[in-house]
Design an enzyme around this catalytic site. Structure first.
Site, short mmCIF file in Angstrom:
data_model
loop_
_atom_site.label_atom_id
_atom_site.label_comp_id
_atom_site.label_asym_id
_atom_site.label_seq_id
_atom_site.Cartn_x
_atom_site.Cartn_y
_atom_site.Cartn_z
NE ARG A 115 -40.48 -110.03 -41.62
CZ ARG A 115 -40.06 -108.80 -41.36
NH1 ARG A 115 -40.77 -108.00 -40.61
NH2 ARG A 115 -38.90 -108.38 -41.84
CE1 TYR A 129 -55.42 -126.04 -27.12
CE2 TYR A 129 -54.40 -123.90 -27.43
CZ TYR A 129 -54.39 -125.27 -27.59
OH TYR A 129 -53.31 -125.87 -28.19
CG ASP A 153 -60.41 -119.00 -28.55
OD1 ASP A 153 -60.97 -119.31 -29.61
OD2 ASP A 153 -59.40 -119.59 -28.10
CE LYS A 172 -57.50 -126.16 -33.00
NZ LYS A 172 -56.47 -127.17 -32.95
N1 PLP Z 1 -58.05 -121.69 -29.12
C1 PLP Z 1 -58.73 -122.84 -29.06
C2 PLP Z 1 -60.13 -122.84 -28.51
C3 PLP Z 1 -58.13 -124.02 -29.50
O1 PLP Z 1 -58.81 -125.19 -29.44
C4 PLP Z 1 -56.80 -123.99 -30.00
C5 PLP Z 1 -56.10 -125.21 -30.43
O2 PLP Z 1 -56.52 -126.31 -30.14
C6 PLP Z 1 -56.13 -122.77 -30.03
C7 PLP Z 1 -56.79 -121.63 -29.58
C8 PLP Z 1 -54.72 -122.68 -30.54
O3 PLP Z 1 -54.73 -122.79 -31.95
P1 PLP Z 1 -53.53 -123.38 -32.85
O4 PLP Z 1 -53.40 -124.82 -32.52
O5 PLP Z 1 -54.01 -123.10 -34.24
O6 PLP Z 1 -52.30 -122.61 -32.48
#
Ligand code: PLP
Length: 394
Positions: free
Chosen positions: A52, A105, A178, A203
């Site tokens: 962990r 997102y 992000d 992704k």
């Molecule tokens: N940030 C972006 C730009 C995303 O497209 C996504 C998911 O689609 C996330 C964060 C969240 O990621 P996760 O689905 O791996 O939790």
């Protein structure tokens, strides 16, 4: 081991090029152990106690991603992109003011709407592409974090990272970016002044739609960074060693995949631009995109693999096109080797601000001509009013 001054492409392809010290194997080993042996004197051989907190398999992917982002190795993996994003917000203190991109997102926006209040955060959404709006919203001494997504889901708005970082830093706030969509192949936010970078590694970083993972990186190992690291450890928000291993393996081909997806996305956007069935093609690589100039400066080697199209025939037409495609896969998510198409408003639900006439496309690595032919055929044959079940769904 001394690291050669090679380019990021080479680092990624070779995963650092460090052979496993025990077997000499060029692929790193997976360490599934949850616990590590304590010596008679109470010490641990490599300082690791429990998975962990630490696992050598995480460290391979973390080290590689840190090298690609230029973050001086300050990187921690999380169990998902959402676990990574929320760890940053949860490392703030009640009462802290947070400024967040209005277009972002939806999962982050939804989480903030549901949990920020109970956490005591004062969250304000603003258009981070508008520097005047950002300057007006910053509260010197109270704003602790500016959260930016660029290109931002699903309109692909572009925020000028260097300008926002300058404004935020002058007000004493950190900037977190992000970087899921651009990836370090196209944008390295630390070079523009960012303090933190977050990824949904689900992704492009993994790239094969078979791992859920996230990451946070920091430009500095300061007390805020230690809070994020300790959040992961204490909340148990890490991936399993197998996922971490798959992630480092996916990152080996990151440059090839992102460049290919970017080239094809630009070809598709250019082809569709001006199509009579569309009112808009949203892609930062198109000269008419409002963020094009900034993107051309801030993104190197391409504009990314994500674009959206808006249908002249409205929501009904969008759904008809979605049903008519045969090569694109109808699925959520992005950044995989296969191209995806999604009606974002339906995926996000009734509170979604996304226009109902919008389809989001994640471009994979297939032949561009197949994708273009698929979209041309779907746009040509799908007309508003066509019965929903009249297309053969493959
Ligand atoms: N940030 C972006 C730009 C995303 O497209 C996504 C998911 O689609 C996330 C964060 C969240 O990621 P996760 O689905 O791996 O939790």
């Amino acid at each position: 081991m001394e690291r050669l001054p090679v380019s990021p492409e080479t680092l990624a392809a070779q995963g650092f090029g460090e052979a496993d010290p025990v077997s000499g194997g060029l692929a790193p080993v997976i360490t599934p152990a949850t616990n590590f042996e304590r010596q008679p004197d109470g010490s641990y051989r490599q300082g690791r106690v429990y998975t962990r907190a630490d696992n050598p398999t995480y460290e391979v992917a973390e080290g590689l991603l840190a090298a690609l982002e230029g973050a001086d190795c300050a990187c921690v993996l999380f169990a998902s992109g959402m676990a990574a994003a929320t760890a940053v917000f949860q490392s703030l203190l009640p009462g802290d003011h947070v400024l967040v991109s209005r277009v972002l997102y939806w999962g982050v926006r939804k989480w903030l709407a549901e949990f920020a209040l109970t956490w005591g955060l004062d969250v304000e959404f603003t258009d981070t592409t508008d520097l005047g709006a950002v300057a007006a919203c910053l509260r010197p001494g109270r704003t602790r974090l500016v959260w930016v997504e660029t290109p931002a889901n699903p309109m692909w708005d572009i925020t000028d990272l260097a300008a926002v970082c300058e404004l935020a830093h002058a007000a004493g706030a950190r900037v977190a970016v992000d970087n899921t969509v651009a990836t370090p192949v196209l944008t390295r936010p630390f070079e523009h002044g960012a303090d933190l970078v977050m990824h949904s590694a689900t992704k492009y970083l993994n790239g094969h739609s078979d791992v859920l993972a996230g990451a946070v990186l920091s430009a500095r190992r300061d007390p805020f960074w230690e809070r994020i690291r300790s959040w992961r450890r204490n909340a148990g928000a890490m991936p399993g060693p197998f996922e971490a291993w798959l992630l480092q393996r996916g990152m080996r081909t990151l440059f090839l995949r992102v460049h290919r997806a970017s080239e094809t996305a630009l070809a598709i956007a250019t082809h569709l631009d001006g199509h009579p069935a569309l009112t808009e093609v949203l892609y930062p690589g198109l000269p008419a995109h409002p963020g094009h100039e900034i993107a051309a400066r801030q993104m190197t080697g391409g504009f990314g693999g994500m674009l959206s199209i808006r249908l002249a025939g409205g929501a009904e037409h969008a759904v008809a096109v979605l049903q008519a495609v045969r090569v694109f896969k109808r699925a959520t998510s992005l950044g995989g080797v296969e191209s995806l198409i999604e009606h974002r408003a339906a995926s996000e639900g009734p509170s979604s601000p996304v226009p109902a006439d919008l389809l989001r496309l994640s471009i994979g690595i297939e032949a561009a001509r197949d994708l273009i032919a698929d979209l041309d055929a779907a746009l040509g044959q799908a007309h508003p009013g066509q019965a929903a079940g009249s297309q053969a769904l493959t």
